[in-house]
Design an enzyme around this catalytic site. Structure first.
Site, mmCIF file in Angstrom:
data_model
loop_
_atom_site.group_PDB
_atom_site.id
_atom_site.type_symbol
_atom_site.label_atom_id
_atom_site.label_comp_id
_atom_site.label_asym_id
_atom_site.label_seq_id
_atom_site.Cartn_x
_atom_site.Cartn_y
_atom_site.Cartn_z
ATOM 1 N N HIS A 25 13.234 5.181 12.755
ATOM 2 C CA HIS A 25 13.071 5.319 11.298
ATOM 3 C C HIS A 25 13.848 6.555 10.811
ATOM 4 O O HIS A 25 13.983 7.531 11.546
ATOM 5 C CB HIS A 25 11.564 5.480 11.048
ATOM 6 N N ASP A 35 0.772 -1.239 0.000
ATOM 7 C CA ASP A 35 0.000 0.000 0.000
ATOM 8 C C ASP A 35 0.803 1.288 0.000
ATOM 9 O O ASP A 35 0.322 2.326 0.450
ATOM 10 C CB ASP A 35 -0.909 -0.019 1.236
ATOM 11 N N HIS A 58 6.239 5.317 13.188
ATOM 12 C CA HIS A 58 6.616 6.107 12.004
ATOM 13 C C HIS A 58 5.450 6.631 11.178
ATOM 14 O O HIS A 58 5.650 7.398 10.232
ATOM 15 C CB HIS A 58 7.511 5.267 11.094
ATOM 16 N N GLU A 76 -2.137 5.043 2.915
ATOM 17 C CA GLU A 76 -2.116 3.627 2.529
ATOM 18 C C GLU A 76 -3.494 3.056 2.207
ATOM 19 O O GLU A 76 -3.637 2.253 1.283
ATOM 20 C CB GLU A 76 -1.437 2.794 3.622
ATOM 21 N N ARG A 97 2.526 8.296 9.066
ATOM 22 C CA ARG A 97 2.184 9.689 8.740
ATOM 23 C C ARG A 97 0.972 10.196 9.504
ATOM 24 O O ARG A 97 0.937 11.350 9.920
ATOM 25 C CB ARG A 97 1.903 9.805 7.237
ATOM 26 N N GLU A 150 -0.185 -9.081 -1.003
ATOM 27 C CA GLU A 150 -0.777 -8.500 0.219
ATOM 28 C C GLU A 150 -2.008 -7.658 -0.151
ATOM 29 O O GLU A 150 -2.117 -6.476 0.192
ATOM 30 C CB GLU A 150 0.234 -7.687 1.030
HETATM 31 C C1 UD1 Z 1 6.724 4.862 3.714
HETATM 32 C C2 UD1 Z 1 5.332 4.423 3.246
HETATM 33 C C3 UD1 Z 1 4.591 3.721 4.370
HETATM 34 C C4 UD1 Z 1 5.404 2.597 4.976
HETATM 35 C C5 UD1 Z 1 6.774 3.138 5.370
HETATM 36 C C6 UD1 Z 1 7.623 1.999 5.856
HETATM 37 C C7 UD1 Z 1 4.204 5.896 1.620
HETATM 38 C C8 UD1 Z 1 3.402 7.108 1.414
HETATM 39 N N1 UD1 Z 1 4.572 5.610 2.891
HETATM 40 O O1 UD1 Z 1 6.539 5.847 4.722
HETATM 41 O O2 UD1 Z 1 3.380 3.176 3.856
HETATM 42 O O3 UD1 Z 1 4.740 2.138 6.127
HETATM 43 O O4 UD1 Z 1 7.407 3.736 4.228
HETATM 44 O O5 UD1 Z 1 8.748 2.444 6.536
HETATM 45 O O6 UD1 Z 1 4.529 5.227 0.669
HETATM 46 N N2 UD1 Z 1 14.374 8.322 4.631
HETATM 47 C C9 UD1 Z 1 15.733 8.286 4.494
HETATM 48 N N3 UD1 Z 1 16.314 7.085 4.156
HETATM 49 C C10 UD1 Z 1 15.605 5.962 3.991
HETATM 50 C C11 UD1 Z 1 14.205 6.004 4.152
HETATM 51 C C12 UD1 Z 1 13.614 7.197 4.451
HETATM 52 O O7 UD1 Z 1 16.418 9.293 4.653
HETATM 53 O O8 UD1 Z 1 16.187 4.901 3.700
HETATM 54 C C13 UD1 Z 1 13.735 9.618 4.986
HETATM 55 C C14 UD1 Z 1 13.678 10.586 3.802
HETATM 56 O O9 UD1 Z 1 13.830 11.895 4.292
HETATM 57 C C15 UD1 Z 1 12.247 10.392 3.300
HETATM 58 C C16 UD1 Z 1 11.522 10.199 4.630
HETATM 59 O O10 UD1 Z 1 12.386 9.381 5.379
HETATM 60 O O11 UD1 Z 1 11.798 11.491 2.573
HETATM 61 C C17 UD1 Z 1 10.152 9.572 4.576
HETATM 62 O O12 UD1 Z 1 10.124 8.481 3.671
HETATM 63 P P1 UD1 Z 1 8.779 8.171 2.841
HETATM 64 O O13 UD1 Z 1 9.012 6.973 1.997
HETATM 65 O O14 UD1 Z 1 8.302 9.405 2.208
HETATM 66 O O15 UD1 Z 1 7.712 7.852 3.959
HETATM 67 P P2 UD1 Z 1 7.694 6.849 5.152
HETATM 68 O O16 UD1 Z 1 7.153 7.581 6.329
HETATM 69 O O17 UD1 Z 1 8.984 6.148 5.258
HETATM 70 N N1 UDP Z 2 12.258 -3.384 10.411
HETATM 71 C C1 UDP Z 2 13.631 -3.485 10.262
HETATM 72 N N2 UDP Z 2 14.427 -2.621 10.959
HETATM 73 C C2 UDP Z 2 13.939 -1.660 11.785
HETATM 74 C C3 UDP Z 2 12.518 -1.552 11.898
HETATM 75 C C4 UDP Z 2 11.716 -2.423 11.185
HETATM 76 O O1 UDP Z 2 14.127 -4.341 9.552
HETATM 77 O O2 UDP Z 2 14.722 -0.934 12.386
HETATM 78 C C5 UDP Z 2 11.404 -4.316 9.649
HETATM 79 C C6 UDP Z 2 10.345 -5.026 10.453
HETATM 80 O O3 UDP Z 2 10.833 -6.208 11.046
HETATM 81 C C7 UDP Z 2 9.299 -5.286 9.399
HETATM 82 C C8 UDP Z 2 9.397 -4.073 8.512
HETATM 83 O O4 UDP Z 2 10.691 -3.538 8.716
HETATM 84 O O5 UDP Z 2 9.642 -6.424 8.612
HETATM 85 C C9 UDP Z 2 8.332 -3.075 8.868
HETATM 86 O O6 UDP Z 2 8.627 -1.866 8.270
HETATM 87 P P1 UDP Z 2 7.976 -0.511 8.727
HETATM 88 O O7 UDP Z 2 7.559 -0.601 10.154
HETATM 89 O O8 UDP Z 2 8.922 0.561 8.345
HETATM 90 O O9 UDP Z 2 6.711 -0.384 7.763
HETATM 91 P P2 UDP Z 2 5.225 -0.925 7.807
HETATM 92 O O10 UDP Z 2 5.247 -2.392 8.031
HETATM 93 O O11 UDP Z 2 4.523 -0.173 8.904
HETATM 94 O O12 UDP Z 2 4.677 -0.537 6.481
#
Ligand code: UD1
Ligand code: UDP
Length: 381
Positions: free
Chosen positions: A242, A98, A209, A134, A211, A120
């Site tokens: 995160h 999602d 984490h 999502e 939104r 999923e």
């Molecule tokens: C995204 C997904 C969410 C999922 C989550 C898992 C969307 C809208 N959201 O949210 O569904 O649950 O990932 O973690 O698709 N960043 C880094 N390095 C990384 C990853 C993230 O610097 O490796 C920072 C960046 O500034 C980025 C911000 O985190 O812009 C947010 O990442 P983003 O993918 O926009 O949203 P998430 O809150 O991670």
């Molecule tokens: N996870 C990870 N390292 C971390 C936090 C989470 O590998 O520091 C793994 C966790 O075990 C799960 C997945 O990341 O498999 C979940 O990701 P996240 O919580 O970012 O996203 P969501 O599942 O809420 O979309």
């Protein structure tokens, strides 16, 4: 005969963890060329998963910049996908779950008239704004997809109610397949703190984490976590934070320096899964953790108002504690202090899979393309 070109598209950490075993399963089938296109909506967190599962991208859209808006992520993914599809010429595109990557991947496949398999599929809260964005991404992908790989019966029911009647398979969740490859009794962490922790104390694994929790809910959650740590001398809170700047600012502001709170960088998937296997309980707003922790017998408090994963709630190992300070504090304290409350939740259940989801999905794809005469049997939890 030419091989079927099946292209998996993913970009965030959880999608990568849940698609990794599937990419490999597809590669193990003689009839399939398993292709992998990453949007890199996440960068470091995605790269870590690629390394743990030894995956190589055939195409990397490299779209991440800090603090991107949803529109930026979606439009960059769409533009990048045009090139990926031209270059890799898939017969089918698989998207997962999602995220914005999921939605853009499916929409782009549709623009190119490439069929879509949704891994999923069928999770719902029926609240358009929660989880945000999502819930809407899921619904939009449902409209586009051709094959629906539902983790549970309940997920299939949701789709049937929306009028989807064809292409439905109950497969289990691929996260359980992933978990089976990472958790080991003799695992040694590379993060030294995790080797040094005294696991006879109550180690609470925390993540947060989402939104829709930005702002007041996240402040409530973080202050409640702080007070749980202050009020329970026999606990240790381990919080891999995160990389989202919003999340990091909040964790720093409300939790840094609190006794018994360990703010650490994101863990690799194998470190995370092995920490989960050893911890006392989990407090989280994550989707994936709600599936993994029950399989490992760990009670979970979900710091959200709703969940699209009711199966483990029904099985009694997951409870919703909401996003109000008083509720998070009260329910956290109860699990830490009442043996009875803890024992009632601490048992392993596996409503989300048996570790064979990827094999079922691969079989379903081969059946869809006429390479198998028998439709795969559904997973029955
Ligand atoms: C995204 C997904 C969410 C999922 C989550 C898992 C969307 C809208 N959201 O949210 O569904 O649950 O990932 O973690 O698709 N960043 C880094 N390095 C990384 C990853 C993230 O610097 O490796 C920072 C960046 O500034 C980025 C911000 O985190 O812009 C947010 O990442 P983003 O993918 O926009 O949203 P998430 O809150 O991670
Ligand atoms: N996870 C990870 N390292 C971390 C936090 C989470 O590998 O520091 C793994 C966790 O075990 C799960 C997945 O990341 O498999 C979940 O990701 P996240 O919580 O970012 O996203 P969501 O599942 O809420 O979309």
């Amino acid at each position: 005969m030419e091989k079927l070109r099946i292209m998996s598209v993913f970009g965030t950490r959880p999608e990568a963890i849940k698609m990794a075993p599937l990419v490999k399963e597809l590669a193990s089938r003689d009839e399939i060329e398993s292709l992998c296109c990453v949007t890199a909506q996440h960068r470091e967190m995605l790269d870590s998963v690629m390394e743990v599962f030894d995956l190589k991208a055939d195409c990397d859209l490299d779209i991440m910049t800090p603090r991107q808006t949803l529109s930026t992520i979606t439009s960059k993914c769409l533009l990048g996908m045009d090139d990926a599809i031209e270059q890799l010429k898939p017969d089918m595109i698989l998207v997962h779950g999602d995220t914005s990557t999921t939605f853009a991947g499916a929409l782009s496949a549709f623009y190119h008239k490439v069929p879509v398999g949704h891994v999923e599929a069928g999770l719902r809260t029926y609240d358009k704004y929660s989880p945000f964005p999502e819930e809407m991404n899921r619904k939009l992908v449902t409209a586009i997809a051709d094959l629906y790989f539902c983790p549970t019966k309940n997920n299939r029911e949701n789709l049937l109610k929306e009028g989807v009647t064809e292409g439905l398979f109950i497969t289990g969740n691929t996260v359980i397949d992933a978990l089976k490859t990472t958790v080991r009794k003799d695992y040694r962490f590379t993060t030294e703190l995790l080797n040094e922790l005294d696991y006879s104390r109550k180690v609470v694994l925390v993540t947060c984490h989402r939104r829709e929790n930005y702002g007041q809910p996240m402040e409530n959650i973080m202050t409640a976590l702080r007070d749980i740590a202050l009020q329970n001398e026999d606990c240790e809170l381990v919080y891999p934070v995160h990389l989202s700047p919003v999340v990091r600012e909040n964790a720093q502001k409300f939790l840094a320096g609190t006794p018994r709170v360990h703010l650490i960088d994101p863990l690799s998937a194998d470190e995370m899964h092995n920490l989960m296997a050893r911890c006392y309980m989990v407090m989280t707003d994550s989707g994936g953790l709600q599936e993994e922790a029950p399989a490992l017998g760990k009670p979970v408090l979900v710091m959200r108002k709703e969940t699209e994963r009711p199966e483990a709630v029904a099985a009694g190992t997951v409870k919703l504690c909401g996003v109000e300070y008083d509720d998070v504090l009260r329910m956290g304290n109860e699990l830490l202090r009442s043996r009875e409350a803890y024992d009632a939740m601490a048992h392993a259940v596996n409503p989300y899979g048996d570790g064979h989801a990827c094999a079922r999905i691969a079989d379903a794809i081969l059946w869809h393309f006429g390479c198998r005469s028998e439709r795969p049997a559904d997973f029955n939890a």
